[in-house]
Design a protein around this motif. Structure first.
Motif, PDB file in Angstrom:
ATOM      1  N   ALA A 142      94.330  19.778 115.656  1.00 11.84           N
ATOM      2  CA  ALA A 142      95.067  20.894 116.247  1.00 11.84           C
ATOM      3  C   ALA A 142      94.635  21.188 117.686  1.00 11.84           C
ATOM      4  N   ALA A 143      93.336  21.122 117.956  1.00 12.68           N
ATOM      5  CA  ALA A 143      92.831  21.589 119.244  1.00 12.68           C
ATOM      6  C   ALA A 143      92.588  20.499 120.285  1.00 12.68           C
ATOM      7  N   LYS A 144      92.282  19.300 119.852  1.00 11.88           N
ATOM      8  CA  LYS A 144      91.834  18.285 120.801  1.00 11.88           C
ATOM      9  C   LYS A 144      92.828  17.155 121.022  1.00 11.88           C
ATOM     10  N   GLY A 145      94.033  17.290 120.517  1.00 11.63           N
ATOM     11  CA  GLY A 145      95.016  16.252 120.758  1.00 11.63           C
ATOM     12  C   GLY A 145      94.728  14.948 120.023  1.00 11.63           C
ATOM     13  N   ILE A 146      94.110  15.035 118.875  1.00  5.96           N
ATOM     14  CA  ILE A 146      93.833  13.861 118.057  1.00  5.96           C
ATOM     15  C   ILE A 146      95.068  13.575 117.208  1.00  5.96           C
ATOM     16  N   VAL A 147      95.418  12.290 117.047  1.00  8.49           N
ATOM     17  CA  VAL A 147      96.572  11.946 116.212  1.00  8.49           C
ATOM     18  C   VAL A 147      96.306  12.376 114.776  1.00  8.49           C
ATOM     19  N   THR A 148      97.360  12.580 114.031  1.00  4.60           N
ATOM     20  CA  THR A 148      97.213  13.042 112.647  1.00  4.60           C
ATOM     21  C   THR A 148      96.629  11.939 111.771  1.00  4.60           C
ATOM     22  N   PRO A 149      95.974  12.316 110.681  1.00  2.00           N
ATOM     23  CA  PRO A 149      95.472  11.307 109.750  1.00  2.00           C
ATOM     24  C   PRO A 149      96.590  10.409 109.219  1.00  2.00           C
ATOM     25  N   ALA A 150      97.754  10.975 108.947  1.00  5.14           N
ATOM     26  CA  ALA A 150      98.878  10.178 108.430  1.00  5.14           C
ATOM     27  C   ALA A 150      99.287   9.105 109.430  1.00  5.14           C
ATOM     28  N   SER A 151      99.302   9.452 110.701  1.00  8.11           N
ATOM     29  CA  SER A 151      99.648   8.486 111.742  1.00  8.11           C
ATOM     30  C   SER A 151      98.607   7.370 111.814  1.00  8.11           C
ATOM     31  N   ALA A 152      97.332   7.730 111.734  1.00  7.88           N
ATOM     32  CA  ALA A 152      96.260   6.723 111.764  1.00  7.88           C
ATOM     33  C   ALA A 152      96.346   5.792 110.563  1.00  7.88           C
ATOM     34  N   VAL A 153      96.640   6.344 109.400  1.00  8.24           N
ATOM     35  CA  VAL A 153      96.763   5.523 108.192  1.00  8.24           C
ATOM     36  C   VAL A 153      97.948   4.564 108.309  1.00  8.24           C
ATOM     37  N   MET A 154      99.063   5.034 108.841  1.00  4.64           N
ATOM     38  CA  MET A 154     100.230   4.156 109.013  1.00  4.64           C
ATOM     39  C   MET A 154      99.905   3.011 109.967  1.00  4.64           C
ATOM     40  N   THR A 155      99.186   3.307 111.032  1.00  8.35           N
ATOM     41  CA  THR A 155      98.778   2.265 111.975  1.00  8.35           C
ATOM     42  C   THR A 155      97.863   1.256 111.299  1.00  8.35           C
ATOM     43  N   ALA A 156      96.923   1.734 110.496  1.00  4.15           N
ATOM     44  CA  ALA A 156      96.012   0.831 109.779  1.00  4.15           C
ATOM     45  C   ALA A 156      96.773  -0.035 108.783  1.00  4.15           C
ATOM     46  N   ARG A 157      97.745   0.526 108.100  1.00  7.98           N
ATOM     47  CA  ARG A 157      98.531  -0.249 107.129  1.00  7.98           C
ATOM     48  C   ARG A 157      99.295  -1.385 107.794  1.00  7.98           C
ATOM     49  N   ARG A 158      99.729  -1.175 109.036  1.00  6.20           N
ATOM     50  CA  ARG A 158     100.402  -2.258 109.765  1.00  6.20           C
ATOM     51  C   ARG A 158      99.425  -3.387 110.094  1.00  6.20           C
ATOM     52  N   GLN A 159      98.153  -3.057 110.237  1.00  4.12           N
ATOM     53  CA  GLN A 159      97.139  -4.061 110.548  1.00  4.12           C
ATOM     54  C   GLN A 159      96.722  -4.857 109.314  1.00  4.12           C
ATOM     55  N   VAL A 160      96.815  -4.228 108.148  1.00  4.25           N
ATOM     56  CA  VAL A 160      96.383  -4.862 106.893  1.00  4.25           C
ATOM     57  C   VAL A 160      97.519  -4.703 105.879  1.00  4.25           C
ATOM     58  N   PRO A 161      98.610  -5.465 106.048  1.00  2.00           N
ATOM     59  CA  PRO A 161      99.763  -5.323 105.151  1.00  2.00           C
ATOM     60  C   PRO A 161      99.397  -5.622 103.696  1.00  2.00           C
ATOM     61  N   GLY A 162      99.940  -4.835 102.800  1.00  2.00           N
ATOM     62  CA  GLY A 162      99.732  -5.058 101.374  1.00  2.00           C
ATOM     63  C   GLY A 162      98.429  -4.499 100.835  1.00  2.00           C
ATOM     64  N   ALA A 163      97.573  -3.983 101.699  1.00  2.00           N
ATOM     65  CA  ALA A 163      96.293  -3.423 101.248  1.00  2.00           C
ATOM     66  C   ALA A 163      96.476  -1.949 100.885  1.00  2.00           C
ATOM     67  N   ASP A 164      95.589  -1.456 100.031  1.00  2.00           N
ATOM     68  CA  ASP A 164      95.588  -0.048  99.647  1.00  2.00           C
ATOM     69  C   ASP A 164      94.529   0.685 100.463  1.00  2.00           C
ATOM     70  N   VAL A 165      94.911   1.746 101.137  1.00  4.60           N
ATOM     71  CA  VAL A 165      93.954   2.551 101.887  1.00  4.60           C
ATOM     72  C   VAL A 165      93.158   3.377 100.884  1.00  4.60           C
ATOM     73  N   VAL A 166      91.834   3.235 100.922  1.00  3.53           N
ATOM     74  CA  VAL A 166      90.984   3.946  99.975  1.00  3.53           C
ATOM     75  C   VAL A 166      90.192   5.073 100.630  1.00  3.53           C
ATOM     76  N   ARG A 167      90.132   5.051 101.973  1.00  4.55           N
ATOM     77  CA  ARG A 167      89.395   6.117 102.650  1.00  4.55           C
ATOM     78  C   ARG A 167      89.857   6.205 104.094  1.00  4.55           C
ATOM     79  N   ALA A 168      89.993   7.413 104.573  1.00  3.62           N
ATOM     80  CA  ALA A 168      90.314   7.660 105.973  1.00  3.62           C
ATOM     81  C   ALA A 168      89.448   8.814 106.455  1.00  3.62           C
ATOM     82  N   SER A 169      88.610   8.546 107.434  1.00  7.70           N
ATOM     83  CA  SER A 169      87.695   9.558 107.947  1.00  7.70           C
ATOM     84  C   SER A 169      87.801   9.634 109.458  1.00  7.70           C
TER      85      SER A 169
END
Length: 104
Positions: free
Chosen positions: A40-67
């Motif tokens: 909210a305060a520092k202009g960081i992308v949302t966790p959902a956006s980061a997860v979607m970007t990661a899924r494009r890098q590792v197609p077919g994988a299940d995301v088990v953690r996002a920190s």
């Protein structure tokens, strides 16, 4: 809790070196409330956006953690994805830009 133990067991199968690098990246992570404040305060992308970007890098994988973690003087998302063959892949996403920093 079961998921945590599953990830730890899978890290062991993936090799000690990758487990050490993954745990090192996860040492300075923000708790959920601070993550929300950073988005909210520092202009960081949302966790959902980061997860979607990661899924494009590792197609077919299940995301088990996002920190959202401190890395030097910036914030990065550390996304752990479980591939179908049992390997864990770590995707680091730059918090402010949402760009991929590394895939290990």
């Amino acid at each position: 809790m079961r998921l945590v133990w599953l990830v730890i067991a899978l890290w062991g199968m993936a090799g000690a070196a990758s487990a050490q690098s993954a745990s090192a990246a996860l040492r300075n992570c923000l708790p959920p409330r601070e993550m929300q404040e950073a988005v909210a305060a520092k202009g960081i992308v949302t966790p959902a956006s980061a997860v979607m970007t990661a899924r494009r890098q590792v197609p077919g994988a299940d995301v088990v953690r996002a920190s959202l973690c401190r890395n030097s003087d910036s914030l990065v998302y550390v996304i752990m994805a479980l591939q179908k063959d049992g390997r864990i892949v770590q995707v680091m996403i730059d918090g402010p830009s949402g760009r991929v920093k590394s895939v290990k």
